[in-house]
Design an enzyme around this catalytic site. Structure first.
Site, PDB file in Angstrom:
ATOM      1  N   GLN A   1      -9.680  10.952   6.534  1.00 51.21           N
ATOM      2  CA  GLN A   1      -9.585   9.573   7.021  1.00 51.21           C
ATOM      3  C   GLN A   1      -8.519   8.810   6.247  1.00 51.21           C
ATOM      4  O   GLN A   1      -8.196   7.666   6.611  1.00 51.21           O
ATOM      5  CB  GLN A   1     -10.940   8.877   6.860  1.00 51.21           C
TER       6      GLN A   1
ATOM      7  N   CYS B   1       7.412   3.342  16.421  1.00 46.10           N
ATOM      8  CA  CYS B   1       8.096   2.329  17.224  1.00 46.10           C
ATOM      9  C   CYS B   1       7.249   2.015  18.448  1.00 46.10           C
ATOM     10  O   CYS B   1       6.920   2.914  19.225  1.00 46.10           O
ATOM     11  CB  CYS B   1       9.476   2.830  17.652  1.00 46.10           C
TER      12      CYS B   1
ATOM     13  N   ILE C   1      -4.908   7.693   4.637  1.00 45.08           N
ATOM     14  CA  ILE C   1      -3.551   7.595   5.159  1.00 45.08           C
ATOM     15  C   ILE C   1      -2.505   7.901   4.087  1.00 45.08           C
ATOM     16  O   ILE C   1      -1.310   7.848   4.356  1.00 45.08           O
ATOM     17  CB  ILE C   1      -3.285   6.212   5.796  1.00 45.08           C
TER      18      ILE C   1
ATOM     19  N   SER D   1     -17.557   6.837   3.364  1.00 36.67           N
ATOM     20  CA  SER D   1     -18.548   5.762   3.384  1.00 36.67           C
ATOM     21  C   SER D   1     -19.673   6.031   4.371  1.00 36.67           C
ATOM     22  O   SER D   1     -20.755   5.461   4.259  1.00 36.67           O
ATOM     23  CB  SER D   1     -17.869   4.432   3.744  1.00 36.67           C
TER      24      SER D   1
ATOM     25  N   GLU E   1     -21.666   7.476  -4.615  1.00 36.47           N
ATOM     26  CA  GLU E   1     -22.941   6.843  -4.271  1.00 36.47           C
ATOM     27  C   GLU E   1     -23.321   7.291  -2.869  1.00 36.47           C
ATOM     28  O   GLU E   1     -22.465   7.657  -2.068  1.00 36.47           O
ATOM     29  CB  GLU E   1     -22.824   5.319  -4.318  1.00 36.47           C
TER      30      GLU E   1
ATOM     31  N   CYS F   1      14.538   0.697  14.943  1.00 34.51           N
ATOM     32  CA  CYS F   1      14.035   2.037  15.221  1.00 34.51           C
ATOM     33  C   CYS F   1      15.196   3.027  15.128  1.00 34.51           C
ATOM     34  O   CYS F   1      16.239   2.805  15.764  1.00 34.51           O
ATOM     35  CB  CYS F   1      13.401   2.081  16.611  1.00 34.51           C
TER      36      CYS F   1
ATOM     37  N   CYS G   1       9.486   2.884  21.869  1.00 39.88           N
ATOM     38  CA  CYS G   1       9.763   4.236  22.368  1.00 39.88           C
ATOM     39  C   CYS G   1       8.769   5.278  21.885  1.00 39.88           C
ATOM     40  O   CYS G   1       8.800   6.422  22.354  1.00 39.88           O
ATOM     41  CB  CYS G   1      11.187   4.656  22.009  1.00 39.88           C
TER      42      CYS G   1
ATOM     43  N   ARG H   1       0.824  -1.203   0.000  1.00 40.79           N
ATOM     44  CA  ARG H   1       0.000   0.000   0.000  1.00 40.79           C
ATOM     45  C   ARG H   1       0.865   1.262   0.000  1.00 40.79           C
ATOM     46  O   ARG H   1       0.524   2.254  -0.638  1.00 40.79           O
ATOM     47  CB  ARG H   1      -0.920   0.012   1.227  1.00 40.79           C
TER      48      ARG H   1
ATOM     49  N   HIS I   1      -6.647   9.136  10.928  1.00 37.44           N
ATOM     50  CA  HIS I   1      -6.344   7.704  10.943  1.00 37.44           C
ATOM     51  C   HIS I   1      -4.866   7.413  10.708  1.00 37.44           C
ATOM     52  O   HIS I   1      -4.497   6.291  10.378  1.00 37.44           O
ATOM     53  CB  HIS I   1      -7.197   6.969   9.903  1.00 37.44           C
TER      54      HIS I   1
END
Length: 237
Positions: free
Chosen positions: A92, A118, A94, A179, A205, A137, A121, A57, A110
């Protein structure tokens, strides 16, 4: 008169950039089990699987380009700011398509795909590369605890206080490509109505919460959003 607009965007605004939605009939959660891929428990049980899903993604998001809906909102932000107004853009999504279109202030409730977190930490570095169980990290050096900085099922969305404050100050609430099924975002229209703020939905829609909006415009975001921005900036809305 200066205006303050609250705009909430969902997966529908990025669909025309080639990024898949989640809750449509052919969306991600119709094809994959969200409990395995988008929960802390799923990550603990099979981090390799979760990393593979989000790595793909992330690559898709980096390859995608903003569409006319994203650029129209960037124009709206610039023009409103120059007139002493404000656009509060709450997404919303990302991905970073709003930012790449030119938006300077985006509230990602979101989380962000191009950030990591991480679990040891808490550091949240910008991250454009793949993650794995071997990733260390950059702050504390621990391996195995780096995860996408996205909000999973069962986790609290980010920036809720700032979102509530901005909604209370708005004079127009617009939801684009949402949605209407994911809370608390799906409840913002009711909150706006309680404040006496006009509400408008732009969507391909009708959303699950369509009955809560005073007005709904159906169509592609790449067409409906630029038209809306023109109306707002010309004073026709």
């Amino acid at each position: 008169m200066a205006r303050t607009l609250f705009v909430l965007t969902g997966a529908g605004i990025s669909a025309e950039s080639g990024l898949g939605t989640f809750r449509d009939t052919d969306g991600a959660w119709a094809r994959f089990d969200p409990m395995r891929l988008a929960t802390p428990e799923g990550f603990a049980a099979d981090p390799v699987l979760v990393h593979a899903f989000y790595n793909q993604r992330r690559r898709d998001a980096v390859r995608a380009a903003p569409n006319p809906a994203h650029t129209a909102l960037a124009r709206l932000e610039t023009e409103l700011t120059s007139r002493g107004g404000r656009l509060f853009l709450c997404t919303q999504n990302i991905d970073d398509l709003h930012e790449r279109a030119g938006c300077r202030a985006v509230t990602h409730m979101h989380g962000e795909l191009l950030r990591a977190r991480c679990v040891a930490c808490g550091t949240e570095p910008v991250w454009h590369d793949d993650l794995s169980v071997e990733t260390a990290c950059p702050a504390c050096g621990q391996r195995g605890g780096m995860r996408p900085d996205v909000v999973w099922f069962g986790e609290m969305p980010k920036h809720l206080e700032a979102i509530d404050e901005a909604l209370a100050e708005a004079d127009l609430f617009v939801a684009i490509g949402t949605s209407g099924a994911v809370y608390p975002a799906a409840g913002y229209v009711a909150q706006a109505r309680a404040y006496g703020i006009p509400t408008l939905a732009l969507t391909l829609e009708a959303a699950d919460n369509a009955g809560m909006f005073e007005s709904t415009r159906l169509g592609r975001a790449s067409e409906t959003v630029p038209a809306l921005v023109d109306e707002v900036l010309s004073g026709r809305l």
